[in-house]
Structure formats: C-alpha cells, structure tokens
Write a protein that holds these residues in place. Structure first.
Motif, PDB file in Angstrom:
ATOM      1  N   UNK A   1      11.354  -3.423  24.910  1.00 47.20           N
ATOM      2  CA  UNK A   1      10.354  -3.458  23.845  1.00 47.20           C
ATOM      3  C   UNK A   1      10.427  -4.756  23.054  1.00 47.20           C
ATOM      4  N   UNK A   2      11.639  -5.297  22.886  1.00 42.20           N
ATOM      5  CA  UNK A   2      11.780  -6.580  22.192  1.00 42.20           C
ATOM      6  C   UNK A   2      13.048  -7.277  22.667  1.00 42.20           C
ATOM      7  N   UNK A   3      13.017  -8.603  22.535  1.00 39.32           N
ATOM      8  CA  UNK A   3      14.120  -9.449  22.987  1.00 39.32           C
ATOM      9  C   UNK A   3      14.154 -10.656  22.065  1.00 39.32           C
ATOM     10  N   UNK A   4      15.245 -10.821  21.348  1.00 33.90           N
ATOM     11  CA  UNK A   4      15.422 -11.968  20.456  1.00 33.90           C
ATOM     12  C   UNK A   4      16.808 -12.530  20.699  1.00 33.90           C
ATOM     13  N   UNK A   5      16.880 -13.765  21.133  1.00 38.25           N
ATOM     14  CA  UNK A   5      18.166 -14.391  21.433  1.00 38.25           C
ATOM     15  C   UNK A   5      18.538 -15.360  20.314  1.00 38.25           C
ATOM     16  N   UNK A   6      19.739 -15.207  19.793  1.00 39.03           N
ATOM     17  CA  UNK A   6      20.304 -16.140  18.821  1.00 39.03           C
ATOM     18  C   UNK A   6      21.318 -17.010  19.565  1.00 39.03           C
ATOM     19  N   UNK A   7      20.829 -17.855  20.460  1.00 35.05           N
ATOM     20  CA  UNK A   7      21.686 -18.670  21.322  1.00 35.05           C
ATOM     21  C   UNK A   7      22.400 -19.752  20.523  1.00 35.05           C
ATOM     22  N   UNK A   8      23.611 -20.058  20.955  1.00 29.19           N
ATOM     23  CA  UNK A   8      24.414 -21.108  20.328  1.00 29.19           C
ATOM     24  C   UNK A   8      24.990 -22.011  21.414  1.00 29.19           C
ATOM     25  N   UNK A   9      25.058 -23.281  21.119  1.00 32.08           N
ATOM     26  CA  UNK A   9      25.655 -24.225  22.049  1.00 32.08           C
ATOM     27  C   UNK A   9      26.630 -25.124  21.322  1.00 32.08           C
ATOM     28  N   UNK A  10      27.627 -25.591  22.048  1.00 30.62           N
ATOM     29  CA  UNK A  10      28.617 -26.503  21.480  1.00 30.62           C
ATOM     30  C   UNK A  10      28.589 -27.804  22.264  1.00 30.62           C
ATOM     31  N   UNK A  11      28.449 -28.901  21.534  1.00 32.81           N
ATOM     32  CA  UNK A  11      28.491 -30.222  22.130  1.00 32.81           C
ATOM     33  C   UNK A  11      29.616 -30.985  21.446  1.00 32.81           C
ATOM     34  N   UNK A  12      30.374 -31.732  22.213  1.00 24.33           N
ATOM     35  CA  UNK A  12      31.447 -32.551  21.646  1.00 24.33           C
ATOM     36  C   UNK A  12      31.167 -34.013  21.968  1.00 24.33           C
ATOM     37  N   UNK A  13      31.505 -34.845  21.011  1.00 20.74           N
ATOM     38  CA  UNK A  13      31.411 -36.286  21.228  1.00 20.74           C
ATOM     39  C   UNK A  13      32.766 -36.773  21.708  1.00 20.74           C
ATOM     40  N   UNK A  14      32.773 -37.838  22.395  1.00 20.47           N
ATOM     41  CA  UNK A  14      34.004 -38.430  22.901  1.00 20.47           C
ATOM     42  C   UNK A  14      33.622 -39.612  23.753  1.00 20.47           C
ATOM     43  N   UNK A  15      34.474 -39.934  24.700  1.00 23.04           N
ATOM     44  CA  UNK A  15      34.150 -41.035  25.616  1.00 23.04           C
ATOM     45  C   UNK A  15      32.800 -40.768  26.282  1.00 23.04           C
ATOM     46  N   UNK A  16      32.599 -39.510  26.659  1.00 25.49           N
ATOM     47  CA  UNK A  16      31.314 -39.062  27.192  1.00 25.49           C
ATOM     48  C   UNK A  16      30.963 -37.787  26.456  1.00 25.49           C
ATOM     49  N   UNK A  17      29.949 -37.833  25.595  1.00 22.18           N
ATOM     50  CA  UNK A  17      29.517 -36.631  24.899  1.00 22.18           C
ATOM     51  C   UNK A  17      28.963 -35.635  25.897  1.00 22.18           C
ATOM     52  N   UNK A  18      29.231 -34.343  25.639  1.00 16.06           N
ATOM     53  CA  UNK A  18      28.734 -33.337  26.563  1.00 16.06           C
ATOM     54  C   UNK A  18      28.773 -31.961  25.909  1.00 16.06           C
ATOM     55  N   UNK A  19      27.964 -31.071  26.443  1.00 18.73           N
ATOM     56  CA  UNK A  19      28.040 -29.678  26.052  1.00 18.73           C
ATOM     57  C   UNK A  19      29.277 -29.065  26.702  1.00 18.73           C
ATOM     58  N   UNK A  20      29.951 -28.194  25.966  1.00 14.05           N
ATOM     59  CA  UNK A  20      31.117 -27.506  26.521  1.00 14.05           C
ATOM     60  C   UNK A  20      30.817 -26.049  26.815  1.00 14.05           C
ATOM     61  N   UNK A  21      29.812 -25.482  26.148  1.00 14.86           N
ATOM     62  CA  UNK A  21      29.420 -24.108  26.446  1.00 14.86           C
ATOM     63  C   UNK A  21      28.132 -23.744  25.724  1.00 14.86           C
ATOM     64  N   UNK A  22      27.541 -22.679  26.232  1.00 17.35           N
ATOM     65  CA  UNK A  22      26.401 -22.035  25.593  1.00 17.35           C
ATOM     66  C   UNK A  22      26.725 -20.548  25.568  1.00 17.35           C
ATOM     67  N   UNK A  23      26.419 -19.918  24.440  1.00 18.65           N
ATOM     68  CA  UNK A  23      26.567 -18.471  24.324  1.00 18.65           C
ATOM     69  C   UNK A  23      25.202 -17.901  23.967  1.00 18.65           C
ATOM     70  N   UNK A  24      24.684 -17.067  24.853  1.00 19.96           N
ATOM     71  CA  UNK A  24      23.436 -16.372  24.600  1.00 19.96           C
ATOM     72  C   UNK A  24      23.786 -15.067  23.890  1.00 19.96           C
ATOM     73  N   UNK A  25      23.042 -14.748  22.841  1.00 19.51           N
ATOM     74  CA  UNK A  25      23.316 -13.548  22.046  1.00 19.51           C
ATOM     75  C   UNK A  25      22.033 -12.732  21.867  1.00 19.51           C
ATOM     76  N   UNK A  26      21.479 -12.255  22.988  1.00 19.26           N
ATOM     77  CA  UNK A  26      20.218 -11.524  22.872  1.00 19.26           C
ATOM     78  C   UNK A  26      20.389 -10.165  22.220  1.00 19.26           C
ATOM     79  N   UNK A  27      19.434  -9.846  21.364  1.00 15.52           N
ATOM     80  CA  UNK A  27      19.331  -8.526  20.754  1.00 15.52           C
ATOM     81  C   UNK A  27      18.110  -7.870  21.392  1.00 15.52           C
ATOM     82  N   UNK A  28      18.374  -6.789  22.117  1.00 12.25           N
ATOM     83  CA  UNK A  28      17.347  -6.185  22.952  1.00 12.25           C
ATOM     84  C   UNK A  28      17.125  -4.734  22.549  1.00 12.25           C
TER      85      UNK A  28
END
Length: 157
Positions: free
Chosen positions: A87-114
C-alpha cells in the motif's frame, strides 16, 4: 535467457561559469543541469562541503536515490508476483562517503517503511527484499555493500 542490452544517454551541462571560468578554485559555481530528452531537468551542484549549492541535487544524492529507487522497483515487482499488496513504500536511505586518497562510498543502508495489505504474509514480504537486492541493477554495479533494513507493517482494516 538471452542477454539484452539497454543504453542510456543524459546530458550534464556545467552552468557555473561566473565570468572567469575555472581561473581559480573559488571563482566558479559547481552548478550543473542534467537533461534527458523531454524529461524534467535536474538542477545539480556539488555537496556544500565542496562549495556546492545545498538547494540542488549533488552526485552523492543521485547515487543514493538510484540505489533506493532500483531496489524499490524490484521489490514492488516481486511483491506483485507473490500476491503481496504493497500500500505504501517510503525509504529513508542513507549512504556513507569517505574522503581520502580516493574518495568513495563505503556503504548504503536502505531503510524502507512498507505497509502491506492486512492479512498478507509479512515474513514473505521481508524475504523478498533479499531477492530484490540480488536483482537490483544498481546494487549489482556498485563496489561497496548495500544493506536493507526494512520495516513492514500491515494496513489497518
């Protein structure tokens, strides 16, 4: 199963020349416009940490949104096939990016409320997230973990 190819094309136009081009790091705006045919334009910039405009989408937002949307689309497809009515789907997704020699994402967490139809199998609905993750084109293209922490509840009668 035969492999099919799908091709995509977008235009990303830098709109931030403030008269001096990139003469120095602080003389230009990071603003850009993303367009694809007749679709609405997405106004973007860099993250404010990199002198961007906080009111515009940044590439990191768009990456996170792509992962979330792809997972959602597969999940809705799988629920429809399994006879589970979402009936409904709302995701409060979060991602983590770190800077360094090569900046990059380290993870994504999907937090859907269904919210699913009263009486539908909530455990099966939860399990379908694993299958959606396996099928998600975006998650399969990333080189870091994408986790899903769904909350599923039944609709009130």
């Amino acid at each position: 199963m035969a492999h099919r190819e799908h091709h995509y094309q977008v235009d990303v136009e830098w709109t931030g020349n403030q008269g001096k081009g990139t003469e120095s790091y602080k003389t230009y705006s990071r603003n850009f416009a993303v367009s694809a045919g007749a679709k609405p334009t997405i106004n973007g910039s860099s993250d404010p940490a990199f002198l961007g405009d906080a009111s515009r989408w940044n590439p990191e937002d768009l990456l996170l949104a792509s992962a979330s949307a792809c997972h959602k689309l597969w999940y809705l497809h799988l629920c429809a096939e399994a006879g589970i009515s979402v009936a409904s789907y709302l995701d409060h997704a979060e991602g983590t990016m770190v800077e360094g020699e090569k900046g990059r994402f380290t993870d994504i967490v999907l937090k859907p409320q269904i919210v699913i139809r009263a009486g539908d199998d909530a455990e099966r609905a939860r399990q379908l997230h694993h299958k959606a993750h396996e099928l998600c084109f975006i998650a399969n293209s990333l080189n870091f973990p994408v986790r899903c922490e769904p909350q599923i509840r039944h609709a009130e009668c």
